[in-house]
Write a protein that holds these residues in place. Structure first.
Motif, PDB file in Angstrom:
ATOM      1  N   ALA A   8     -23.295  74.267   0.018  1.00 18.69           N
ATOM      2  CA  ALA A   8     -24.230  73.145  -0.075  1.00 18.69           C
ATOM      3  C   ALA A   8     -24.305  72.402   1.260  1.00 18.69           C
ATOM      4  O   ALA A   8     -25.388  71.977   1.677  1.00 18.69           O
ATOM      5  CB  ALA A   8     -23.806  72.195  -1.195  1.00 18.69           C
ATOM      6  N   ALA A   9     -23.169  72.283   1.935  1.00 12.41           N
ATOM      7  CA  ALA A   9     -23.157  71.621   3.242  1.00 12.41           C
ATOM      8  C   ALA A   9     -23.953  72.426   4.268  1.00 12.41           C
ATOM      9  O   ALA A   9     -24.691  71.859   5.081  1.00 12.41           O
ATOM     10  CB  ALA A   9     -21.714  71.420   3.722  1.00 12.41           C
ATOM     11  N   VAL A  10     -23.808  73.750   4.227  1.00 12.39           N
ATOM     12  CA  VAL A  10     -24.571  74.604   5.136  1.00 12.39           C
ATOM     13  C   VAL A  10     -26.063  74.466   4.845  1.00 12.39           C
ATOM     14  O   VAL A  10     -26.880  74.336   5.762  1.00 12.39           O
ATOM     15  CB  VAL A  10     -24.119  76.082   5.042  1.00 12.39           C
ATOM     16  N   LEU A  11     -26.431  74.480   3.570  1.00 16.06           N
ATOM     17  CA  LEU A  11     -27.834  74.312   3.195  1.00 16.06           C
ATOM     18  C   LEU A  11     -28.371  72.958   3.655  1.00 16.06           C
ATOM     19  O   LEU A  11     -29.510  72.869   4.135  1.00 16.06           O
ATOM     20  CB  LEU A  11     -28.002  74.464   1.684  1.00 16.06           C
ATOM     21  N   VAL A  14     -29.119  73.189   7.300  1.00 14.31           N
ATOM     22  CA  VAL A  14     -30.365  73.927   7.543  1.00 14.31           C
ATOM     23  C   VAL A  14     -31.555  73.029   7.242  1.00 14.31           C
ATOM     24  O   VAL A  14     -32.492  72.942   8.037  1.00 14.31           O
ATOM     25  CB  VAL A  14     -30.428  75.221   6.689  1.00 14.31           C
ATOM     26  N   ARG A  15     -31.510  72.360   6.111  1.00 11.69           N
ATOM     27  CA  ARG A  15     -32.609  71.457   5.746  1.00 11.69           C
ATOM     28  C   ARG A  15     -32.734  70.307   6.733  1.00 11.69           C
ATOM     29  O   ARG A  15     -33.808  69.746   6.903  1.00 11.69           O
ATOM     30  CB  ARG A  15     -32.388  70.916   4.336  1.00 11.69           C
ATOM     31  N   ALA A  20     -29.900  77.396  13.007  1.00 12.58           N
ATOM     32  CA  ALA A  20     -28.858  78.395  13.273  1.00 12.58           C
ATOM     33  C   ALA A  20     -27.843  78.467  12.125  1.00 12.58           C
ATOM     34  O   ALA A  20     -27.214  79.507  11.923  1.00 12.58           O
ATOM     35  CB  ALA A  20     -28.143  78.086  14.581  1.00 12.58           C
ATOM     36  N   ALA A  21     -27.707  77.410  11.356  1.00 10.95           N
ATOM     37  CA  ALA A  21     -26.767  77.402  10.233  1.00 10.95           C
ATOM     38  C   ALA A  21     -27.195  78.396   9.153  1.00 10.95           C
ATOM     39  O   ALA A  21     -26.359  78.873   8.376  1.00 10.95           O
ATOM     40  CB  ALA A  21     -26.647  75.993   9.642  1.00 10.95           C
ATOM     41  N   LEU A  61     -37.000  77.225   1.266  1.00 10.34           N
ATOM     42  CA  LEU A  61     -35.819  76.382   1.027  1.00 10.34           C
ATOM     43  C   LEU A  61     -36.175  75.019   0.451  1.00 10.34           C
ATOM     44  O   LEU A  61     -35.377  74.442  -0.296  1.00 10.34           O
ATOM     45  CB  LEU A  61     -35.006  76.209   2.305  1.00 10.34           C
ATOM     46  N   ASP A  62     -37.353  74.510   0.771  1.00  6.60           N
ATOM     47  CA  ASP A  62     -37.728  73.209   0.221  1.00  6.60           C
ATOM     48  C   ASP A  62     -37.953  73.260  -1.283  1.00  6.60           C
ATOM     49  O   ASP A  62     -37.921  72.236  -1.951  1.00  6.60           O
ATOM     50  CB  ASP A  62     -38.956  72.651   0.938  1.00  6.60           C
TER      51      ASP A  62
END
Length: 182
Positions: A8-11, A14-15, A20-21, A61-62
């Motif tokens: 969730a932190a990586v997402l 990215v958001r 690059a994440a 992703l949104d």
């Protein structure tokens, strides 16, 4: 393996604009995405299916719910993309798909199975009607739980349960001298 909280932190990164994440998610989920594409029938097009699926997932992703698990959502995209590839390329010989399935590197436990038994089991799974082959593939070859399988296939959980039950019954009938999980 990264935890759900870490994922969730990586997402969130990215958001938040740290593109690059997304590579961390790709590295984590690419192996299961490729297995899914191969087992769902993409064959030699599996790499293309996975690449296109990750691109589509990134672009969408949104629409991804923050409280949902990323892997089933991604595998749903892989399943849809695999269907698109199968539709567009038409029918290929079963022999080509079987050759790809035999070349897939499976878990060490699966590798312990004899090549003959694995080939027999995979042939029996491939011979199942699509609805049963898909549910067996998700549950046992991709090791998804019922809810993840329902998400990937876009079916209600009860449908997953009933089709899995029927599929295992057919496999037991096809492989009467083999142990088929209940």
């Amino acid at each position: 393996m990264i935890s759900a909280g870490d994922e969730a932190a990586v997402l969130a990164r990215v958001r938040g604009g740290e593109t690059a994440a997304y590579g961390e998610l790709v590295m984590l989920h690419a192996p299961v995405a490729k297995r899914a594409a191969v087992f769902l029938g993409a064959g030699a097009d599996a790499d293309d299916v996975v690449q296109e699926s990750f691109v589509k997932a990134y672009r969408a992703l949104d629409t991804f719910r923050e409280d949902a698990a990323f892997r089933p959502w991604l595998l749903r995209i892989v399943a849809n993309e695999t269907r698109n590839v199968l539709r567009s390329r038409g029918r290929r010989a079963r022999r080509e798909e079987s050759a790809v399935l035999h070349d897939v590197v499976l878990d060490p436990a699966d590798q312990a199975l004899s090549n003959e038994r694995r080939a027999e089991l995979l042939a029996a799974v491939q011979a199942l009607p699509d609805q049963y082959r898909l549910v067996v593939t998700c549950r046992y070859l991709l090791e998804l739980d019922e809810q993840e399988t329902a998400t990937v296939l876009g079916w209600p959980r009860g449908t997953v349960k009933s089709r899995l039950h029927r599929a295992l019954g057919r496999l037991r009938a096809q492989l009467p001298d083999k142990e088929v999980q209940r």
